[in-house]
Design a protein around this motif. Structure first.
Motif, PDB file in Angstrom:
ATOM      1  N   TRP A 239       1.225  -1.065  -0.004  1.00  0.00           N
ATOM      2  CA  TRP A 239      -0.347  -0.455  -0.064  1.00  0.00           C
ATOM      3  C   TRP A 239       1.032   1.231   0.345  1.00  0.00           C
ATOM      4  N   GLU A 240       1.732   1.191   0.795  1.00  0.00           N
ATOM      5  CA  GLU A 240       2.819   2.381   1.158  1.00  0.00           C
ATOM      6  C   GLU A 240       3.115   2.905  -0.274  1.00  0.00           C
ATOM      7  N   SER A 241       3.636   2.064  -0.888  1.00  0.00           N
ATOM      8  CA  SER A 241       4.841   2.056  -2.198  1.00  0.00           C
ATOM      9  C   SER A 241       3.908   2.051  -3.657  1.00  0.00           C
ATOM     10  N   THR A 242       2.350   2.112  -3.152  1.00  0.00           N
ATOM     11  CA  THR A 242       1.509   2.383  -4.820  1.00  0.00           C
ATOM     12  C   THR A 242       0.817   3.734  -4.440  1.00  0.00           C
ATOM     13  N   LYS A 243       1.030   4.549  -5.909  1.00  0.00           N
ATOM     14  CA  LYS A 243       0.640   5.872  -5.612  1.00  0.00           C
ATOM     15  C   LYS A 243      -0.676   5.941  -5.982  1.00  0.00           C
ATOM     16  N   TYR A 244      -1.681   6.987  -5.906  1.00  0.00           N
ATOM     17  CA  TYR A 244      -2.799   7.363  -7.202  1.00  0.00           C
ATOM     18  C   TYR A 244      -3.014   8.598  -6.726  1.00  0.00           C
ATOM     19  N   TYR A 245      -2.852   8.838  -8.332  1.00  0.00           N
ATOM     20  CA  TYR A 245      -3.995  10.417  -8.269  1.00  0.00           C
ATOM     21  C   TYR A 245      -5.250  10.596  -9.025  1.00  0.00           C
ATOM     22  N   TYR A 246      -5.796  11.649  -9.100  1.00  0.00           N
ATOM     23  CA  TYR A 246      -7.626  11.512  -8.929  1.00  0.00           C
ATOM     24  C   TYR A 246      -7.877  12.560  -9.754  1.00  0.00           C
ATOM     25  N   ASN A 247      -8.793  12.546 -10.394  1.00  0.00           N
ATOM     26  CA  ASN A 247     -10.003  13.989 -10.341  1.00  0.00           C
ATOM     27  C   ASN A 247     -10.662  13.599 -10.947  1.00  0.00           C
TER      28      ASN A 247
END
Length: 381
Positions: A239-247
């Protein structure tokens, strides 16, 4: 499970590369291959298990690093002769790379390779256990020599970056948000930062000049985070090494916003791009409408009539890369509410005619260095 890694120089380089051949003296007799049950979206290739020691088991740090370095530039099939690992594939069958359980720096570490569209290994990544990068830097310097690059950023995250470069391979040690990762990468595959504005992190590359640009949302979205974890079945230690971006976007112009989220990590990314979800909200609950692979940011939400494509929702436009082919600007059109995949998307012949708003315009390199990103790590109550 994958994480970040890089290495190779000086007297230690000879030691590393001399160990790169891997263990080829495997016994002839072995039990029946066992299929390891994996979460949805990941397909594991059966790996024969033996009672004798293999390169996957705890071993010498320099030897293991040497093996990973030797994989760079080789095809996935060729890496089997170096070390065995479980194949990691996306839902559409695209090969992401392989996952390895190894021992480095007296730690048991999960490492992973990322492959390009020609199934060539371009990156090896892993997350390390100790939050103090200095411990690993000292150990790496002993057999790699002094690093060529050192960045000790003064920021809220305390981000640091140390790198060694040799033989078209980069070895970089990162520390950010109390997380330390190590990454090996072919220098020819390192993205150029010249396509972005280094002063504020805004993307300024291939987008048409009149396109409006928006950064990703900065507020953690717990429901979105949990939906991503559940959809890709990402284990907690990643979890900590997985990034997410959203709009937020309104794709069908009904006054109700959907979410486009791009997920970057070892379970969702390859050098052909990242994975993305289109989500909608009903009765306060998020639901996945469609999943995508091979996604690169930013993504243009095109105004009607400016893309040249027929679609019952707003056309999504992005850059398609990978596979050794020239990068193309493509449009994802929708029919009966379902978008085409990135691989089947039509080429936009005249991108300069497109009007609309580009979302997810963050400079990912800038974000990595500054720690300006969201991760799947659960927020403390």
């Amino acid at each position: 499970m994958k994480k970040n890694l890089y290495a190779g120089i000086g007297i230690g380089l000879a030691m590393l590369l001399s160990a790169c051949g891997g263990n080829t003296d495997m016994p002839d007799a072995s039990p029946e291959p066992q299929t390891i049950e994996q979460p949805a979206g990941i397909v594991a290739t059966p790996v024969a298990e033996t009672e004798t020691e293999t390169d996957n088991q705890p071993g010498n740090t320099e030897e293991v690093i040497g093996n990973f370095l030797d994989m760079l530039g080789k095809t996935d099939a060729e890496t089997v002769n170096i070390m065995e690992g479980e194949q990691n594939t996306a839902e559409d069958g695209t090969l992401i790379g392989r996952i390895y359980e190894v021992e480095l720096f007296d730690e048991k570490v999960t490492a992973g390779t990322l492959c390009d569209m020609e199934q060539r290994v371009t990156t090896v990544t892993m997350q390390l256990e100790n939050p103090d990068a200095g411990i690993y830097e000292e150990a790496l310097t002993e057999f790699l020599g002094q690093p060529e690059e050192q960045e000790y950023a003064e920021s809220e995250t305390g981000s640091t970056s140390v790198a060694w470069n040799k033989d078209n391979k980069s070895i970089r040690l990162y520390q950010s948000f109390g997380m330390v990762s190590l990454e090996f990468q072919l220098l020819s595959d390192v993205p150029e930062s010249g396509s972005t504005d280094d002063t504020d992190g805004l993307f300024t590359g291939w987008l048409p000049k009149d396109i409006k640009q928006e950064f990703s949302e900065t507020e953690p979205n717990e429901q979105l985070r949990q939906t991503i974890v559940d959809h890709y079945q990402i284990p907690e230690d990643a979890w900590e090494s997985t990034k997410y971006y959203y709009n937020y976007v309104d794709l069908d112009v009904d006054g109700k916003e959907e979410i486009i989220a791009v997920v970057i990590g070892s379970y969702t990314s390859g050098s052909g791009g990242d994975s993305a979800l289109l989500l909608s909200e009903t009765d306060g609950k998020l639901a996945v409408e469609q999943a995508f692979t091979l996604v690169s940011t930013p993504i243009i939400i095109a105004e009607d009539g400016t893309s040249g494509l027929t679609s019952d929702k707003k056309v999504l436009i992005l850059k398609r890369t990978g596979g050794g082919a020239e990068a193309e600007i493509v449009g994802l059109s929708s029919s009966d509410g379902v978008y085409t995949s990135v691989s089947d998307a039509e080429v936009i012949e005249n991108p300069d005619m497109v009007k609309g708003t580009a979302i997810l315009c963050n400079n990912l390199i800038y974000d990595m260095e500054s720690g300006n990103y969201l991760t799947l790590k659960a927020q403390e109550e």
